[in-house]
Design a protein around this motif. Structure first.
Motif, PDB file in Angstrom:
ATOM      1  N   VAL A 135      -7.321  15.559  -2.082  1.00  0.00           N
ATOM      2  CA  VAL A 135      -5.910  15.241  -1.849  1.00  0.00           C
ATOM      3  C   VAL A 135      -5.769  14.192  -0.756  1.00  0.00           C
ATOM      4  O   VAL A 135      -4.991  13.236  -0.877  1.00  0.00           O
ATOM      5  CB  VAL A 135      -5.126  16.518  -1.454  1.00  0.00           C
ATOM      6  N   LEU A 136      -6.544  14.351   0.309  1.00  0.00           N
ATOM      7  CA  LEU A 136      -6.411  13.456   1.458  1.00  0.00           C
ATOM      8  C   LEU A 136      -6.762  12.000   1.134  1.00  0.00           C
ATOM      9  O   LEU A 136      -6.052  11.079   1.529  1.00  0.00           O
ATOM     10  CB  LEU A 136      -7.334  13.933   2.592  1.00  0.00           C
ATOM     11  N   ALA A 137      -7.883  11.803   0.436  1.00  0.00           N
ATOM     12  CA  ALA A 137      -8.396  10.447   0.228  1.00  0.00           C
ATOM     13  C   ALA A 137      -7.390   9.517  -0.450  1.00  0.00           C
ATOM     14  O   ALA A 137      -7.106   8.423   0.064  1.00  0.00           O
ATOM     15  CB  ALA A 137      -9.714  10.487  -0.540  1.00  0.00           C
ATOM     16  N   PRO A 138      -6.809   9.902  -1.593  1.00  0.00           N
ATOM     17  CA  PRO A 138      -5.853   8.983  -2.219  1.00  0.00           C
ATOM     18  C   PRO A 138      -4.576   8.795  -1.406  1.00  0.00           C
ATOM     19  O   PRO A 138      -4.045   7.678  -1.323  1.00  0.00           O
ATOM     20  CB  PRO A 138      -5.558   9.641  -3.576  1.00  0.00           C
ATOM     21  N   ILE A 139      -4.095   9.871  -0.787  1.00  0.00           N
ATOM     22  CA  ILE A 139      -2.859   9.754  -0.007  1.00  0.00           C
ATOM     23  C   ILE A 139      -3.058   8.829   1.187  1.00  0.00           C
ATOM     24  O   ILE A 139      -2.242   7.923   1.446  1.00  0.00           O
ATOM     25  CB  ILE A 139      -2.386  11.155   0.469  1.00  0.00           C
ATOM     26  N   LEU A 140      -4.152   9.026   1.917  1.00  0.00           N
ATOM     27  CA  LEU A 140      -4.387   8.211   3.109  1.00  0.00           C
ATOM     28  C   LEU A 140      -4.784   6.785   2.749  1.00  0.00           C
ATOM     29  O   LEU A 140      -4.518   5.846   3.503  1.00  0.00           O
ATOM     30  CB  LEU A 140      -5.455   8.873   3.983  1.00  0.00           C
ATOM     31  N   ALA A 141      -5.405   6.604   1.590  1.00  0.00           N
ATOM     32  CA  ALA A 141      -5.714   5.249   1.128  1.00  0.00           C
ATOM     33  C   ALA A 141      -4.416   4.494   0.848  1.00  0.00           C
ATOM     34  O   ALA A 141      -4.260   3.325   1.226  1.00  0.00           O
ATOM     35  CB  ALA A 141      -6.581   5.299  -0.122  1.00  0.00           C
ATOM     36  N   MET A 142      -3.464   5.177   0.179  1.00  0.00           N
ATOM     37  CA  MET A 142      -2.182   4.531  -0.119  1.00  0.00           C
ATOM     38  C   MET A 142      -1.370   4.293   1.158  1.00  0.00           C
ATOM     39  O   MET A 142      -0.639   3.306   1.269  1.00  0.00           O
ATOM     40  CB  MET A 142      -1.375   5.392  -1.105  1.00  0.00           C
ATOM     41  N   PHE A 143      -1.524   5.187   2.119  1.00  0.00           N
ATOM     42  CA  PHE A 143      -0.869   4.986   3.424  1.00  0.00           C
ATOM     43  C   PHE A 143      -1.370   3.697   4.058  1.00  0.00           C
ATOM     44  O   PHE A 143      -0.589   2.888   4.587  1.00  0.00           O
ATOM     45  CB  PHE A 143      -1.168   6.183   4.334  1.00  0.00           C
ATOM     46  N   ALA A 144      -2.690   3.475   4.003  1.00  0.00           N
ATOM     47  CA  ALA A 144      -3.277   2.252   4.567  1.00  0.00           C
ATOM     48  C   ALA A 144      -2.785   1.019   3.822  1.00  0.00           C
ATOM     49  O   ALA A 144      -2.540  -0.032   4.436  1.00  0.00           O
ATOM     50  CB  ALA A 144      -4.804   2.330   4.518  1.00  0.00           C
ATOM     51  N   VAL A 145      -2.607   1.140   2.502  1.00  0.00           N
ATOM     52  CA  VAL A 145      -2.102   0.023   1.694  1.00  0.00           C
ATOM     53  C   VAL A 145      -0.687  -0.353   2.127  1.00  0.00           C
ATOM     54  O   VAL A 145      -0.364  -1.530   2.318  1.00  0.00           O
ATOM     55  CB  VAL A 145      -2.121   0.384   0.190  1.00  0.00           C
ATOM     56  N   ILE A 146       0.155   0.649   2.285  1.00  0.00           N
ATOM     57  CA  ILE A 146       1.550   0.407   2.673  1.00  0.00           C
ATOM     58  C   ILE A 146       1.616  -0.207   4.072  1.00  0.00           C
ATOM     59  O   ILE A 146       2.381  -1.145   4.326  1.00  0.00           O
ATOM     60  CB  ILE A 146       2.355   1.725   2.620  1.00  0.00           C
ATOM     61  N   MET A 147       0.793   0.322   4.995  1.00  0.00           N
ATOM     62  CA  MET A 147       0.772  -0.212   6.362  1.00  0.00           C
ATOM     63  C   MET A 147       0.280  -1.665   6.369  1.00  0.00           C
ATOM     64  O   MET A 147       0.742  -2.485   7.162  1.00  0.00           O
ATOM     65  CB  MET A 147      -0.143   0.643   7.241  1.00  0.00           C
ATOM     66  N   SER A 148      -0.633  -1.974   5.468  1.00  0.00           N
ATOM     67  CA  SER A 148      -1.217  -3.314   5.439  1.00  0.00           C
ATOM     68  C   SER A 148      -0.317  -4.332   4.742  1.00  0.00           C
ATOM     69  O   SER A 148      -0.116  -5.446   5.236  1.00  0.00           O
ATOM     70  CB  SER A 148      -2.576  -3.278   4.740  1.00  0.00           C
ATOM     71  N   ASP A 149       0.250  -3.921   3.584  1.00  0.00           N
ATOM     72  CA  ASP A 149       0.993  -4.884   2.759  1.00  0.00           C
ATOM     73  C   ASP A 149       2.509  -4.728   2.833  1.00  0.00           C
ATOM     74  O   ASP A 149       3.237  -5.567   2.303  1.00  0.00           O
ATOM     75  CB  ASP A 149       0.544  -4.763   1.299  1.00  0.00           C
ATOM     76  N   GLY A 150       2.983  -3.650   3.428  1.00  0.00           N
ATOM     77  CA  GLY A 150       4.413  -3.441   3.595  1.00  0.00           C
ATOM     78  C   GLY A 150       5.163  -3.422   2.273  1.00  0.00           C
ATOM     79  O   GLY A 150       4.766  -2.751   1.313  1.00  0.00           O
ATOM     80  N   ALA A 151       6.222  -4.214   2.175  1.00  0.00           N
ATOM     81  CA  ALA A 151       7.059  -4.238   0.969  1.00  0.00           C
ATOM     82  C   ALA A 151       6.316  -4.814  -0.230  1.00  0.00           C
ATOM     83  O   ALA A 151       6.720  -4.600  -1.387  1.00  0.00           O
ATOM     84  CB  ALA A 151       8.320  -5.053   1.244  1.00  0.00           C
ATOM     85  N   ASN A 152       5.238  -5.516   0.017  1.00  0.00           N
ATOM     86  CA  ASN A 152       4.469  -6.116  -1.087  1.00  0.00           C
ATOM     87  C   ASN A 152       3.353  -5.206  -1.600  1.00  0.00           C
ATOM     88  O   ASN A 152       2.536  -5.635  -2.421  1.00  0.00           O
ATOM     89  CB  ASN A 152       3.855  -7.447  -0.624  1.00  0.00           C
ATOM     90  N   ALA A 153       3.310  -3.984  -1.091  1.00  0.00           N
ATOM     91  CA  ALA A 153       2.247  -3.048  -1.477  1.00  0.00           C
ATOM     92  C   ALA A 153       2.388  -2.634  -2.941  1.00  0.00           C
ATOM     93  O   ALA A 153       3.472  -2.237  -3.380  1.00  0.00           O
ATOM     94  CB  ALA A 153       2.300  -1.814  -0.582  1.00  0.00           C
ATOM     95  N   HIS A 154       1.314  -2.740  -3.705  1.00  0.00           N
ATOM     96  CA  HIS A 154       1.288  -2.297  -5.106  1.00  0.00           C
ATOM     97  C   HIS A 154       0.533  -0.966  -5.169  1.00  0.00           C
ATOM     98  O   HIS A 154      -0.655  -0.910  -5.495  1.00  0.00           O
ATOM     99  CB  HIS A 154       0.611  -3.348  -5.981  1.00  0.00           C
ATOM    100  N   VAL A 155       1.243   0.084  -4.832  1.00  0.00           N
ATOM    101  CA  VAL A 155       0.603   1.395  -4.647  1.00  0.00           C
ATOM    102  C   VAL A 155      -0.029   1.915  -5.929  1.00  0.00           C
ATOM    103  O   VAL A 155      -1.203   2.301  -5.950  1.00  0.00           O
ATOM    104  CB  VAL A 155       1.630   2.412  -4.091  1.00  0.00           C
ATOM    105  N   MET A 156       0.724   1.935  -7.015  1.00  0.00           N
ATOM    106  CA  MET A 156       0.196   2.517  -8.255  1.00  0.00           C
ATOM    107  C   MET A 156      -0.949   1.680  -8.831  1.00  0.00           C
ATOM    108  O   MET A 156      -1.942   2.228  -9.337  1.00  0.00           O
ATOM    109  CB  MET A 156       1.316   2.665  -9.294  1.00  0.00           C
ATOM    110  N   ALA A 157      -0.815   0.370  -8.747  1.00  0.00           N
ATOM    111  CA  ALA A 157      -1.887  -0.493  -9.241  1.00  0.00           C
ATOM    112  C   ALA A 157      -3.153  -0.279  -8.416  1.00  0.00           C
ATOM    113  O   ALA A 157      -4.270  -0.229  -8.949  1.00  0.00           O
ATOM    114  CB  ALA A 157      -1.459  -1.960  -9.180  1.00  0.00           C
ATOM    115  N   THR A 158      -2.981  -0.141  -7.114  1.00  0.00           N
ATOM    116  CA  THR A 158      -4.138   0.102  -6.241  1.00  0.00           C
ATOM    117  C   THR A 158      -4.787   1.445  -6.571  1.00  0.00           C
ATOM    118  O   THR A 158      -6.018   1.559  -6.610  1.00  0.00           O
ATOM    119  CB  THR A 158      -3.704   0.096  -4.759  1.00  0.00           C
ATOM    120  N   TYR A 159      -3.934   2.436  -6.828  1.00  0.00           N
ATOM    121  CA  TYR A 159      -4.474   3.778  -7.119  1.00  0.00           C
ATOM    122  C   TYR A 159      -5.277   3.793  -8.415  1.00  0.00           C
ATOM    123  O   TYR A 159      -6.412   4.288  -8.453  1.00  0.00           O
ATOM    124  CB  TYR A 159      -3.337   4.800  -7.188  1.00  0.00           C
ATOM    125  N   THR A 160      -4.693   3.270  -9.493  1.00  0.00           N
ATOM    126  CA  THR A 160      -5.372   3.375 -10.795  1.00  0.00           C
ATOM    127  C   THR A 160      -6.468   2.337 -10.980  1.00  0.00           C
ATOM    128  O   THR A 160      -7.505   2.625 -11.591  1.00  0.00           O
ATOM    129  CB  THR A 160      -4.360   3.240 -11.954  1.00  0.00           C
TER     130      THR A 160
END
Length: 459
Positions: free
Chosen positions: A26-51
């Motif tokens: 549970v932690l790994a994907p959630i914290l990975a997406m947290f890092a994505v959002i912190m890094s890319d902000g409004a331009n973060a592609h969360v679902m694309a990054t996940y899959t």
């Protein structure tokens, strides 16, 4: 800079929350997406990054290593259920006697781990024998976890060439090596770790004896006596272990390298990248079949043992796959360029940089295999290029990576440490100091020595 802070925060949260008992799945994907959002902000592609990044890396790691996790767990379960693991441990303990109780426990764990039996099976198999020996020799029970940790979590896991433990298998595809990579360095490291740990534990036992401590009062201790009449002969029990080591060597060093692997171009890989994995898979399959044949009448339910071993492997492989997915997401971020530069900037020597990155990530994740996988996924290719430029044998990169994952990995939040203490019925306060010396401090000191030798040209 915000992205770098996000990555650091996500790593800290990964370590803290894993220690608090939340699964890495549970932690790994959630914290990975947290890092994505912190890094890319409004331009973060969360679902694309996940899959497309996290899950692709997850699946790729499973493709490479799932057979080893699976077969290793099944082999360990069969060795346990057949009594073979206990037979080997009991024979070693009897041979050495109570006067060498510490050495008996360490060597019992070492033989089983080096033969491919999983660390947890070893702890369960050896603990009852250790309590009997330590009680008879009047050695404090609190030293048992350190003794088991030395035999199972250190030199046979990362140092000795040929060990089929996953920590020695992970570097193979990255560097085109096999399980016997850098044998001289591995043997030197193994001997130093073993001797250093034995000296420490012996010193601790003598100090406790001088203080009149004794085994200690443990009213809640419930250890079932082993019925030795039902155990298989020791030599018969050792046979599958010998088969794993010999067959792995013959296939990896003699057979596969001399075959025509040009057809593998159609599969998008090279023979050097799969030889080590193939050799280990075949060796474990043969050992499993041999264990079943030799202990057919002793295994109460072979199907159940195989099923339990297989199911037991799933959590280990999926946890590690999740950590690899996390590492690949971090690697894809623009902020990682700064982090990568900082890691590589520590030293122009790839061996020193590799040792630091693997150790730090193993400590953060609380996992030797997880930390090393993240480090090699992110920086393995870079280290290979640096090694080639410096004229360093890839086998040395393999051995340094394996040794490095067995340092900070056994910090207090490590799952194996927590499980070992639970098996022994002891607390961190009572026993962690000895675990730390034997599986953190001494391995780190040995790693420094090995890096110096490697830079002198020893392989």
């Amino acid at each position: 800079m915000v992205g770098v802070i996000g990555v650091i925060i996500s790593l800290i949260l990964l370590m803290y929350l894993a220690y608090r008992g939340i699964t890495v799945l549970v932690l790994a994907p959630i914290l990975a997406m947290f890092a994505v959002i912190m890094s890319d902000g409004a331009n973060a592609h969360v679902m694309a990054t996940y899959t497309e990044i996290f899950m692709k890396a997850f699946a790729g790691y499973a493709k490479s290593y799932f057979p080893i996790f699976l077969l290793g767990a099944i082999f360990g379960k069969l060795m346990d259920d057949s009594g073979a693991a206990k037979s080997i441990a009991h024979a070693i303990a009897n041979k050495l006697g109570k006067d060498k109780a510490i050495m008996a426990v360490v060597l019992s764990c070492a033989v089983l781990t080096y033969g491919g039996v999983s660390l947890f099976v070893v702890a369960f198999a050896v603990f009852p024998i250790a309590t009997s020996l330590y009680r008879e020799a009047d050695i404090p029970k609190r030293l048992i976890p350190g003794s088991i940790g030395l035999g199972a979590f250190s030199f046979t896991m990362t140092a000795l060439p040929g060990t089929p433990q996953i920590q020695n298998a992970i570097p193979m595809p990255y560097f085109g090596t096999d399980a016997y990579a850098a044998p001289t360095l591995g043997i030197i490291a193994g001997v130093l770790m073993c001797v250093g740990g034995l000296l420490w534990l012996t010193y601790r036992a003598k100090k406790a004896k001088a203080a009149g401590e004794g085994y200690g009062d443990h009213p809640d201790e419930a250890v079932n006596e082993i019925d030795t009449s039902k155990l298989p002969p020791c030599l018969l029990s050792l046979l599958p272990i010998i088969v794993v080591l010999v067959l792995n060597f013959v296939l990896g060093r003699k057979y596969f390298p001399n075959t025509d692997g040009t057809y593998l171009a159609d599969y998008g890989t090279k023979l050097s990248k799969v030889t080590g994995i193939w050799s280990l898979i075949i060796a474990l399959v043969v050992a499993i079949i041999l264990t079943i044949v030799l202990n057919f009448n002793r295994l109460k339910d072979t199907k159940k043992s195989v099923n339990q071993g297989a199911i037991g492997s799933l959590l280990a492989i999926t946890n590690t796959c999740s950590e690899v997915g996390y590492g690949n997401v971090i690697k894809s971020l623009a902020a990682f360029a700064m982090i990568k530069g900082a890691i590589l900037g520590v030293s122009s020597n790839p061996l020193i940089s590799e040792a630091i990155s693997v150790n730090v990530l193993a400590g953060v994740t609380g996992s030797a295999s997880g930390g090393m996988s993240i480090a090699l996924e992110a920086l393995g290719a870079q280290y290979m290029e640096m090694a080639k430029a410096a004229g360093i044998n890839p086998q040395v990169l393999h051995r340094i990576a394996a040794l490095s994952c067995g340092g900070f990995d056994t910090l207090p939040h490590n799952g194996a440490v927590i499980t070992l203490l639970g098996i022994c019925g002891l607390t961190h306060k009572q026993s962690y100091k000895d675990i730390a010396v034997c599986s953190v401090v001494i391995p780190l000191c040995v790693l420094v020595i090995v890096i110096i030798l490697a830079n002198m040209g020893v392989v």
